[in-house]
Scaffold this motif. Structure first.
Motif, PDB file in Angstrom:
ATOM      1  N   PRO A   1      -2.698  20.831 -27.556  1.00  0.00           N
ATOM      2  CA  PRO A   1      -3.691  21.162 -26.517  1.00  0.00           C
ATOM      3  C   PRO A   1      -3.262  22.326 -25.619  1.00  0.00           C
TER       4      PRO A   1
ATOM      5  N   ALA B   1       0.638  40.047 -18.240  1.00  0.00           N
ATOM      6  CA  ALA B   1       1.007  39.076 -17.218  1.00  0.00           C
ATOM      7  C   ALA B   1       0.056  37.899 -17.258  1.00  0.00           C
TER       8      ALA B   1
ATOM      9  N   MET C   1       0.254  28.292 -17.752  1.00  0.00           N
ATOM     10  CA  MET C   1       0.463  27.517 -16.528  1.00  0.00           C
ATOM     11  C   MET C   1      -0.844  27.025 -15.930  1.00  0.00           C
ATOM     12  N   ARG C   2      -1.948  27.400 -16.557  1.00  0.00           N
ATOM     13  CA  ARG C   2      -3.197  27.062 -15.892  1.00  0.00           C
ATOM     14  C   ARG C   2      -3.923  25.891 -16.525  1.00  0.00           C
TER      15      ARG C   2
ATOM     16  N   VAL D   1      -2.807  16.449 -18.899  1.00  0.00           N
ATOM     17  CA  VAL D   1      -2.672  15.890 -17.560  1.00  0.00           C
ATOM     18  C   VAL D   1      -1.894  14.579 -17.564  1.00  0.00           C
TER      19      VAL D   1
ATOM     20  N   PHE E   1       5.453  29.114 -26.161  1.00  0.00           N
ATOM     21  CA  PHE E   1       5.280  27.936 -25.309  1.00  0.00           C
ATOM     22  C   PHE E   1       5.419  26.654 -26.124  1.00  0.00           C
TER      23      PHE E   1
ATOM     24  N   MET F   1       0.964  35.734 -20.157  1.00  0.00           N
ATOM     25  CA  MET F   1       2.217  35.055 -19.906  1.00  0.00           C
ATOM     26  C   MET F   1       2.027  33.868 -18.973  1.00  0.00           C
ATOM     27  N   THR F   2       1.161  34.065 -17.980  1.00  0.00           N
ATOM     28  CA  THR F   2       0.961  32.986 -17.024  1.00  0.00           C
ATOM     29  C   THR F   2      -0.123  32.030 -17.500  1.00  0.00           C
TER      30      THR F   2
ATOM     31  N   ALA G   1       9.040  26.016 -26.973  1.00  0.00           N
ATOM     32  CA  ALA G   1       9.800  25.599 -25.789  1.00  0.00           C
ATOM     33  C   ALA G   1       9.413  24.182 -25.378  1.00  0.00           C
ATOM     34  N   TRP G   2       8.117  23.894 -25.417  1.00  0.00           N
ATOM     35  CA  TRP G   2       7.681  22.534 -25.033  1.00  0.00           C
ATOM     36  C   TRP G   2       8.322  21.494 -25.931  1.00  0.00           C
TER      37      TRP G   2
END
Lengths: 297, 285
Positions: B151, B277, B284-285, B115, B201, B280-281, B204-205
């Protein structure tokens, strides 16, 4: 769980108290140490720095001047206002666009649903600096949009306001974070029981009423998650305003960067970081609570 | 499907197609044009098409800075990915499957990292390393990226572990499997797609990270930092087009390649596309 424990005891393989104590240590020591050394300690030092005099002032000890310097100067009030405007407009623009887009993805895309999701993920994986550069190339005074409009005779002079303006920052930021706005809303729509729509329509509600009274309350948590994920990064962004914002799109994130890297004022930069962090925490807390309330009711 | 038919008809098909087309246009149009203009034989990125050339590519990949920055980014991202997947999987296992004092608080700290804006973590890192008198370099970038990236792996892997009930693992242990055998033969096949997703991820990050590399990199540039510095001075822009096109193309291939790999693994593990899916998503959560 219970049954398994009993069964474990029955065959005499229940882990001893010692293993149950050591196992968390084995798994958690390294990650926790990493967090302490590279996250908690740096954040702690940042906090301490924000209350200390800078080396240039000649004083030492505890002070609030780093904060009062920002809070009393009207210039920073104006920058905060600009930041708020840019972040809020970009957020609203994304939501206005993301809700119908998520709706299409969730209910209408059919066999294109997964490829489109993949496209959204891909859009996010593309390098952000490359995306900013691409927009800059389009929006500039001699950029492709102005060039094209001039050629087809729609305008006589290039539109200067396209680049180095609040508008440019809003365009770049909205497109950079769209993935993170669409996906939580999409996910919350997938969880909605479609029979509810049918019920609402059967009871005589129009599609707009169905949307506002049935779908919107049910996807509200998704919207708050999108806010939580996107608004804080929007508010603290500094690469986009630096590259496409010019002087009129100067944001608070740039204040931090400029204090630290140009003025060498680590304490001022730390103070502004803490202010942003407090703001982000308050905002996140409110958005989180709102998302919870909606889930429970 | 028939149940929600009437409501979904509310938005005409033409409108949905237009909406999706517009989304794809704003998301990918600019980058496609950028790629197109990397082949334009002109030092200015502007409309009169001066003819096809590949010289910006040879210039980008023969000159030092562009190539160096890409190599730097790849090295950093490789280390960050491995470290994050290892640390993240360990922590995810501990936080979801083991009971110990302070677990909730620890999970909270992992979440907090996600965050706090990267700008602030970057500034914190800069001050921290100057305090302990470490020279800023790719090493400090790597360290700070590990702490911000693992994290994320914890989040993705925890989501996966929560989805699977621990009863299979308990059964395996009851039947005499060692902890290691249980992790290898029971847990790993179930979470393999999520592991692959975490790796994508994380890579890419790290590769795309600008803020942390910018503040804690000193004089050593990663690719995003190089693009940023060139854009600030607005010189040699077509080289940026060429380098960016190569990077965007590679990212496209990687995302699709890993997507296929995940699909295969997922099918083999008995999951369907909906589960995919979700994975993959999950980031984002």
């Amino acid at each position: 769980m219970e049954a398994a424990t009993i069964a474990g005891a029955a065959v005499g393989r229940r882990p001893s108290r010692l293993t149950r104590l050591l196992r968390p240590l084995a798994f958690m020591t390294l990650p926790t140490a990493t967090l302490i050394v590279l996250f908690l300690i740096p954040m702690g030092i940042l906090f301490v720095y924000s209350f200390e005099y800078g080396p240039l002032t000649g004083s030492s000890g505890f002070t609030l001047t780093n904060f009062t310097g920002f809070l009393s100067e009207p210039l920073y009030g104006r920058i905060a206002w600009t930041t708020f405007q840019i972040a809020t407009i970009a957020m609203l623009a994304q939501l206005l666009f993301a809700v119908p887009l998520a709706y299409v993805l969730a209910y209408k895309a059919g066999r294109f649903e997964l490829p489109l999701l993949l496209a959204l993920v891909l859009a996010d994986e593309l390098n952000p600096m490359v995306k900013i550069y691409a927009w800059r190339m389009l929006l500039g005074r001699d950029g492709l949009i102005n060039e094209a409009l001039l050629r087809i005779g729609l305008i006589d002079h290039p539109i200067d306001a396209l680049l180095f303006s609040k508008f440019a920052v809003i365009v770049v930021l909205s497109t950079s974070y769209l993935t993170y706005t669409v996906i939580p809303i999409y996910a919350s729509m997938k969880a909605v029981d479609a029979g509810l729509f049918e019920a609402a329509l059967d009871l005589g509600a129009g599609w707009f009423t169905t949307f506002r009274r049935v779908l919107l309350p049910l996807i509200a948590p998704g919207i708050f998650i999108a806010l939580l994920l996107v608004y804080v990064p929007l508010f603290t962004d500094f690469a986009s305003p630096t590259l496409v914002g010019g002087t009129s799109g100067y944001m608070l994130g740039q204040v931090v960067a400029d204090e630290v890297l140009q003025n060498g004022n680590l304490n001022g930069g730390a103070a502004m970081s803490i202010l942003l962090l407090v703001g982000a925490a308050l905002f996140s807390y409110v958005a989180y609570r709102l998302s919870r309330v909606k889930v429970e009711s | 499907m028939p149940l929600r038919y009437r409501f979904t008809r509310a938005l005409p098909k033409a409108a949905s197609v237009a909406l999706v087309a517009f989304a794809l246009l704003v998301l990918f149009g600019p980058v496609l044009l950028l790629a197109l203009f990397s082949f334009n034989d002109s030092a200015i990125i502007s409309l009169p098409w001066e003819g096809f050339t590949t010289r910006w590519y040879s210039e980008a990949f023969s000159s030092g800075e562009a190539l160096d920055s890409i190599v730097n980014s790849l090295n950093v991202a490789a280390i960050v990915t491995v470290a994050s997947v290892v640390l993240g999987s360990m922590a995810a296992w501990g936080l979801t499957r083991l009971r110990f004092a302070g677990r909730t608080a620890l999970a909270g700290v992992h979440g907090a990292v996600l965050v706090v804006p990267w700008l602030i973590i970057g500034v914190g890192g800069l001050i921290f390393f100057s305090q302990i008198e470490w020279q800023l370099s790719l090493t400090t970038v790597t360290l700070m990226q590990i702490v911000t990236t693992f994290p994320l792996v914890v989040a993705v892997m925890s989501a996966a572990l929560v989805r699977f009930s621990p009863s299979l693992e308990e059964a395996a242990v009851d039947l005499g499997a060692s902890q290691l055998q249980m992790l290898r033969h029971v847990v790993l096949p179930q979470v393999a797609p999520s592991l692959a997703a975490s790796a994508i991820f994380a890579f890419a990050w790290s590769f795309n990270n600008f803020e942390i590399s910018f503040f804690t990199g000193g004089f050593q540039q990663t690719f995003p930092v190089w693009v940023f510095s060139v854009l600030r001075h607005s010189t040699n822009l077509p080289i940026v087009n060429a380098a960016s096109t190569v990077i965007a193309g590679a990212q496209l291939l990687i995302v699709f390649g890993l997507w296929w790999a995940m699909k295969l693994m997922n099918r083999r593990g008995g999951g369907d596309d909906v589960a995919l899916a979700e994975i993959m998503t999950g980031g984002m959560r």
